[in-house]
Design an enzyme around this catalytic site. Sequence first.
Site, PDB file in Angstrom:
ATOM      1  N   ARG A 194       0.825  -1.212   0.000  1.00 27.31           N
ATOM      2  CA  ARG A 194       0.000   0.000   0.000  1.00 27.31           C
ATOM      3  C   ARG A 194       0.859   1.262   0.000  1.00 27.31           C
ATOM      4  O   ARG A 194       0.381   2.336  -0.297  1.00 27.31           O
ATOM      5  CB  ARG A 194      -0.960  -0.011   1.201  1.00 27.31           C
ATOM      6  CG  ARG A 194      -2.082  -1.036   1.007  1.00 27.31           C
ATOM      7  CD  ARG A 194      -3.001  -1.107   2.209  1.00 27.31           C
ATOM      8  NE  ARG A 194      -2.315  -1.621   3.379  1.00 27.31           N
ATOM      9  CZ  ARG A 194      -2.791  -1.531   4.626  1.00 27.31           C
ATOM     10  NH1 ARG A 194      -3.947  -0.953   4.846  1.00 27.31           N
ATOM     11  NH2 ARG A 194      -2.104  -2.043   5.626  1.00 27.31           N
ATOM     12  N   GLN A 195       2.146   1.115   0.320  1.00 28.74           N
ATOM     13  CA  GLN A 195       3.057   2.272   0.213  1.00 28.74           C
ATOM     14  C   GLN A 195       3.753   2.196  -1.144  1.00 28.74           C
ATOM     15  O   GLN A 195       4.949   1.986  -1.250  1.00 28.74           O
ATOM     16  CB  GLN A 195       4.062   2.243   1.368  1.00 28.74           C
ATOM     17  CG  GLN A 195       3.386   2.414   2.729  1.00 28.74           C
ATOM     18  CD  GLN A 195       4.393   2.483   3.856  1.00 28.74           C
ATOM     19  OE1 GLN A 195       5.343   3.246   3.789  1.00 28.74           O
ATOM     20  NE2 GLN A 195       4.206   1.667   4.886  1.00 28.74           N
TER      21      GLN A 195
ATOM     22  N   ASP B 169     -12.618  -5.802  -1.405  1.00 25.68           N
ATOM     23  CA  ASP B 169     -11.396  -5.041  -1.101  1.00 25.68           C
ATOM     24  C   ASP B 169     -10.206  -5.994  -1.172  1.00 25.68           C
ATOM     25  O   ASP B 169     -10.364  -7.219  -1.144  1.00 25.68           O
ATOM     26  CB  ASP B 169     -11.504  -4.407   0.296  1.00 25.68           C
ATOM     27  CG  ASP B 169     -10.750  -3.076   0.374  1.00 25.68           C
ATOM     28  OD1 ASP B 169      -9.926  -2.804  -0.514  1.00 25.68           O
ATOM     29  OD2 ASP B 169     -10.982  -2.324   1.332  1.00 25.68           O
TER      30      ASP B 169
ATOM     31  N   ARG C 254      -9.166   9.672   3.350  1.00 25.32           N
ATOM     32  CA  ARG C 254      -8.047   9.258   4.211  1.00 25.32           C
ATOM     33  C   ARG C 254      -7.439  10.502   4.837  1.00 25.32           C
ATOM     34  O   ARG C 254      -7.427  11.566   4.215  1.00 25.32           O
ATOM     35  CB  ARG C 254      -6.965   8.565   3.384  1.00 25.32           C
ATOM     36  CG  ARG C 254      -7.253   7.104   3.127  1.00 25.32           C
ATOM     37  CD  ARG C 254      -6.386   6.205   3.974  1.00 25.32           C
ATOM     38  NE  ARG C 254      -6.666   4.801   3.715  1.00 25.32           N
ATOM     39  CZ  ARG C 254      -6.968   3.920   4.663  1.00 25.32           C
ATOM     40  NH1 ARG C 254      -7.066   4.279   5.922  1.00 25.32           N
ATOM     41  NH2 ARG C 254      -7.172   2.654   4.368  1.00 25.32           N
TER      42      ARG C 254
ATOM     43  N   LYS D 198     -13.958   7.406  -0.265  1.00 26.19           N
ATOM     44  CA  LYS D 198     -13.329   7.273   1.052  1.00 26.19           C
ATOM     45  C   LYS D 198     -12.378   8.438   1.271  1.00 26.19           C
ATOM     46  O   LYS D 198     -11.617   8.795   0.382  1.00 26.19           O
ATOM     47  CB  LYS D 198     -12.559   5.950   1.122  1.00 26.19           C
ATOM     48  CG  LYS D 198     -11.887   5.709   2.450  1.00 26.19           C
ATOM     49  CD  LYS D 198     -11.465   4.246   2.613  1.00 26.19           C
ATOM     50  CE  LYS D 198     -10.200   3.910   1.883  1.00 26.19           C
ATOM     51  NZ  LYS D 198      -9.779   2.520   2.118  1.00 26.19           N
TER      52      LYS D 198
ATOM     53  N   GLY E 151     -11.434  -0.565   9.420  1.00 30.01           N
ATOM     54  CA  GLY E 151     -12.161   0.706   9.354  1.00 30.01           C
ATOM     55  C   GLY E 151     -12.926   0.874   8.041  1.00 30.01           C
ATOM     56  O   GLY E 151     -14.106   1.238   8.048  1.00 30.01           O
TER      57      GLY E 151
HETATM   58  C1  R5P Z   1      -6.865   0.855   0.606  1.00 30.67           C
HETATM   59  O1  R5P Z   1      -6.672   1.512  -0.402  1.00 30.67           O
HETATM   60  C2  R5P Z   1      -7.064  -0.623   0.623  1.00 30.67           C
HETATM   61  O2  R5P Z   1      -7.591  -1.087  -0.578  1.00 30.67           O
HETATM   62  C3  R5P Z   1      -7.956  -1.040   1.790  1.00 30.67           C
HETATM   63  O3  R5P Z   1      -9.235  -0.464   1.619  1.00 30.67           O
HETATM   64  C4  R5P Z   1      -7.393  -0.576   3.090  1.00 30.67           C
HETATM   65  O4  R5P Z   1      -6.047  -0.874   3.171  1.00 30.67           O
HETATM   66  C5  R5P Z   1      -8.111  -1.190   4.266  1.00 30.67           C
HETATM   67  O5  R5P Z   1      -7.548  -0.704   5.437  1.00 30.67           O
HETATM   68  P1  R5P Z   1      -8.375  -0.618   6.777  1.00 30.67           P
HETATM   69  O6  R5P Z   1      -8.939  -1.999   7.036  1.00 30.67           O
HETATM   70  O7  R5P Z   1      -7.362  -0.201   7.807  1.00 30.67           O
HETATM   71  O8  R5P Z   1      -9.427   0.406   6.583  1.00 30.67           O
END
Ligand code: R5P
Length: 304
Positions: A96-97, A220, A194, A192, A227
Site C-alpha cells: 500500500r506504500q 477489497d 483518508r 473514502k 475501518g
Molecule cells: C486501501 O486503499 C485498501 O484497498 C484497503 O481499503 C485498506 O487498506 C483497508 O484498510 P483498513 O482496514 O485499515 O481500513
Amino acid sequence: MKDFILFSGSSNISLAQTVAKTLGIPLGGVDLARFADGEIRPWIQEDVRDKTVFVLQSFSYDMDDHIMELCLMGDAIRRSAPKTMIAVIPYMGYARQDKQHRSGEPVSARVIAKFLEVSKFSEVITVDLHNDAIVGFFQVPVTHLSALPVLAGEIKKLNLKNMLVVSPDVGGVKRARNLAYQLDVAMVVMEKKRYIDRHDKSENYQIIGDVSGKDAIVIDDVISTGGTIATSAKALKDAGAVSVTVGATHPVLAGNAVEKLSTSPIDHLIITDTIAVPKEKQLKNLHVTSVAPLISDAIATIIR
Ligand code: R5P
C-alpha cells in the site's frame, strides 16, 4: 518435470503444507532458529544444488520479521547453487506504500522488490497486489495471481437474490468492476477520505449509486484495521441495503479490527488464507477460502 523443492517460512505454514500436498511433495526441511538477541538464523536442510527452489512466505504479523526471514532463507539457498529460486508471497505487505503519499516518505513497495532481488530471488509469485503497477517495481518476472474468481465462487454459493458489487473506495474500482463482471451484476462506488496525518484512519462519506433493496457485495484487497469495511457496511445498511457481504483477499486484521468487525452490520465476511488467521481472530461470520489451488497451479506451470 523439473526437480523442485518447496520451503516454507514461518508466517503461513498451513498454506505451504496445503500447496505441498496438492503438488504431491513434502515441504523442504529448514531450521528457523533464532539467536538469543532475536536474530533469525535459517538453516536449509536439503540439497538444493541444480534444483528449482520455491520459498513460500507471507508478510503478516510480525511483518518485518517475515521479510527478513525470507531474505535470509534466500541467501542461504543461493549459497548452495540452486538452478533457480522463486519467492512465493501470498500477501506482500508494504504494497500500500506504492508511492510517496507526501514528500519525505519512502516508496516502500519498491524497497521490498529490491530486497528480494538482492537476496537473489529470480522470480516472484504473489496474489492481489494493492496496485497492479507494483509488478513494474521488480526487475524479475512476477506471476501476479488474482483471488477474485475464488472469492466470486464463494459469493455465488450464498445464493443472494439481488446482488450489487460495491467498491469501498475509488482506488478499488477496477477490482470491483472485475468482480461485478464475474457475478454478472452492476456495481457502485463509495468515496473514502483518508487522513494523511492520522495513520490508518479513514471515512466513507458518499455512496455513488443506489443500494436500497440490494444485497451489497463489498470487495477489497486488504482488511487491515477493519475501518474501511466497517464504515462501508454501516453506510450501506443506512442507505437501505438488505444485506452486506464482504470479500477481501488479505485478512491482515491489525489492532482492534476483530472488535470493530464483530460490531459492524456485516452478514458474511469472506476472506482467503493468504494470511493465517489465528484462532482468537476468527469471527463468527467468517468464511475462509483457500488460494492453495491458485498457487499450486502457478508452481506447476513453472516446473513442468
Ligand atoms: C486501501 O486503499 C485498501 O484497498 C484497503 O481499503 C485498506 O487498506 C483497508 O484498510 P483498513 O482496514 O485499515 O481500513
